[in-house]
Scaffold this motif. Structure first.
Motif, short mmCIF file in Angstrom:
data_model
loop_
_atom_site.label_atom_id
_atom_site.label_comp_id
_atom_site.label_asym_id
_atom_site.label_seq_id
_atom_site.Cartn_x
_atom_site.Cartn_y
_atom_site.Cartn_z
N LYS A 165 0.29 6.23 -2.77
CA LYS A 165 1.64 6.19 -3.37
C LYS A 165 2.42 7.45 -2.98
O LYS A 165 2.97 8.16 -3.84
N SER A 196 15.87 -3.36 8.23
CA SER A 196 15.05 -4.03 7.20
C SER A 196 13.63 -4.26 7.72
O SER A 196 13.40 -4.31 8.93
N TYR A 197 12.72 -4.42 6.76
CA TYR A 197 11.33 -4.68 7.15
C TYR A 197 11.25 -5.92 8.06
O TYR A 197 10.54 -5.91 9.06
N LYS A 220 6.21 -3.32 4.15
CA LYS A 220 6.94 -4.34 3.40
C LYS A 220 6.16 -4.71 2.13
O LYS A 220 6.72 -4.76 1.03
N LYS A 221 4.88 -4.95 2.29
CA LYS A 221 4.08 -5.39 1.16
C LYS A 221 4.05 -4.36 0.03
O LYS A 221 4.11 -4.70 -1.14
N ASN A 223 6.19 -1.77 -0.22
CA ASN A 223 7.47 -1.12 -0.43
C ASN A 223 7.50 0.35 -0.02
O ASN A 223 8.02 1.19 -0.76
N ASP A 225 9.03 3.14 2.20
CA ASP A 225 10.13 3.47 3.11
C ASP A 225 9.54 4.28 4.26
O ASP A 225 8.91 5.31 4.03
N THR A 241 13.35 -0.06 5.73
CA THR A 241 13.40 -0.20 4.28
C THR A 241 13.77 -1.63 3.87
O THR A 241 13.86 -2.51 4.72
N LYS A 242 13.95 -1.83 2.57
CA LYS A 242 14.32 -3.17 2.06
C LYS A 242 15.67 -3.61 2.61
O LYS A 242 16.54 -2.79 2.81
#
Ligand code: ADP
Ligand code: ASP
Ligand code: MG
Length: 411
Positions: A165, A196-197, A220-221, A223, A225, A241-242
């Protein structure tokens, strides 16, 4: 105080001088009060040398031993970087895959990370030690060394960031970020600030080797960045990123090429149900992925069945295909490794037709023949003669106005 993961690619650790520079950058991050996990690749060219050695020894190197061999490049760089940091007065410790441990499945040479044991790392971080982890490798449930596929250190970096994390995940490489196309073959390529991913996944899977595809799937999975940037300067790079609204208005975000595939054509097979499965099932049983597939129109009950596989899988794929071809009484199996796949990628294509037509017209104007085509919601790919790769990339980059401002879609 943040937890920062910094991954450095092969060029960034390509010489002792460069390893010193990496050490300085890591030290700077650490001195700012952050905890740091560093992931490094082998020195540039080293993994290629190891692969070549394996192929010199035997035509089909044993996959377990292949991984023992090719993972060794990273063992050199973790040690050198840790030594360097220690000589500068920092607490640092090198780790190779099984020592951490990075647990993977047993698919040698293309293993997938299943679990990362963060116990040792946490202990070291609590003690303000800089962790230097070998990229590209892991260990399977039986203690065998595994590797994650070429470019796999990106995945090690992102996976460690996800598992621990981390607050920041930086992928340092030899270009300033993710560009609209490979900046090394197209001078007008433009750096993308945010991507984007999903788009990055397409770019990566279609040849933009700046990030390994699995690393983007992880990002992506979980999250994460991911900041892709240069190890040679302090310029801001590209944030993966998203997806946000602004991104979707871009019609085409990039052009990619991949020269790492070979075409296999099974000639004159009976055109009846089950033939495609007969040819392809033994390949998937051998863990070989087939990319593009083309089946011609049937002539007097016979057809040609053509597909592509990566060059790394080619020898094995050909052997398997020849066996299948004999079983279904095909006339011949032909191959062509002088091909390249060029793709146009963009989220905006979801809602806008016409990209494929513009692509085909642009290639036709240059007299470039299209051998195979495949499309998805956000990409169009073609297989062409490899000698036209650079030309195709440049004219498509111009056609979709990627060097200037983005082409936006009217809404
Ligand atoms: P590293 O050794 O740091 O992992 P790689 O060689 O794997 O670096 O990836 C960086 C290279 O990816 C660049 O030097 C560039 O030639 C290539 N590349 C291909 N397509 C792109 C793109 N769209 N944007 C940036 N780099 C790209
Ligand atoms: N050294 C490995 C390779 O060359 C892994 C990596 O660099 O990411 O593929
Ligand atoms: Mg790489």
């Amino acid at each position: 105080m943040a937890l920062v993961v910094q991954k450095f690619g092969g060029t960034s650790v390509g010489s002792v001088e460069r390893i010193r520079n990496v050490a300085k950058r890591v030290a700077k991050t650490y001195d700012a009060g952050n905890d740091v996990i560093v992931v490094v690749s082998a020195m540039s060219g080293e993994t290629n040398k190891l692969v070549a050695l394996a192929n010199e020894v035997t035509e089909f190197p044993d996959t377990r031993e292949y991984d023992v061999l090719v993972s060794s490049g990273e063992q050199v760089t973790v040690a050198l970087l840790a030594m360097c940091l220690k000589s500068m007065g920092y607490k640092a410790k090198s780790y190779i895959g099984h020592q951490i441990s990075i647990l993977t499945d047993s698919s040698f040479s293309k293993a997938r990370i299943k679990k990362i044991n963060d116990k040792k790392i946490r202990q070291d971080l609590n003690d303000r030690t800089i962790i230097i982890a070998a990229g590209f490798q892991g260990v399977d449930g039986d203690g065998n060394i595994t590797t994650l596929g070429r470019g796999g250190s990106d995945t090690s970096g992102v996976a460690l960031a996800a598992a621990l994390k981390a607050d920041v995940c930086e992928i340092f490489t030899d270009v300033d970020g993710v560009y609209t196309t490979d900046p090394n073959i197209c001078e007008t390529a433009r750096k993308i600030d945010r991507i984007s991913y999903d788009e990055m996944l397409e770019l990566a899977s279609l040849g933009a080797k700046v990030l390994q595809i699995r690393s983007v799937q992880f990002a992506k999975k979980f999250n994460v960045d991911v900041h892709v940037r240069s190890s040679f300067n302090d310029n801001p790079g590209t944030l993966v990123t998203k997806e946000d609204k602004e991104m979707e208005s871009i019609l085409v975000s990039g052009i990619t090429y991949a020269k790492d595939e070979t075409k296999i054509a099974v000639m004159r097979v009976p055109d009846k149900p089950g033939i495609a499965a007969k040819i392809l099932s033994p390949l998937s049983a051998a863990n070989i992925s087939v990319d593009m597939i083309l089946q011609n129109v049937s002539e007097d009950g016979f057809t040609d069945f053509t597909f592509t596989v990566t060059k790394a899988d080619f020898k094995k794929a050909l052997m398997i295909t020849k066996e299948a071809a004999a079983e279904i009484h095909a006339r011949d199996v032909l191959t062509d490794d002088n091909i390249s796949k060029v793709s146009v990628v963009g989220l905006g294509m979801r809602s806008h037709a016409g990209v494929a037509t513009r692509m085909f017209e642009t290639l036709a104007k240059e007299g470039i023949n299209i051998q195979m085509i495949s499309t998805s919601e956000i990409k169009v790919s073609v297989v062409i003669d490899a000698k036209y790769t650079e030309l195709a990339v440049r004219v498509l980059h111009d056609e979709f106005e990627l060097s200037g401002k983005e082409v936006t879609v009217e809404r």
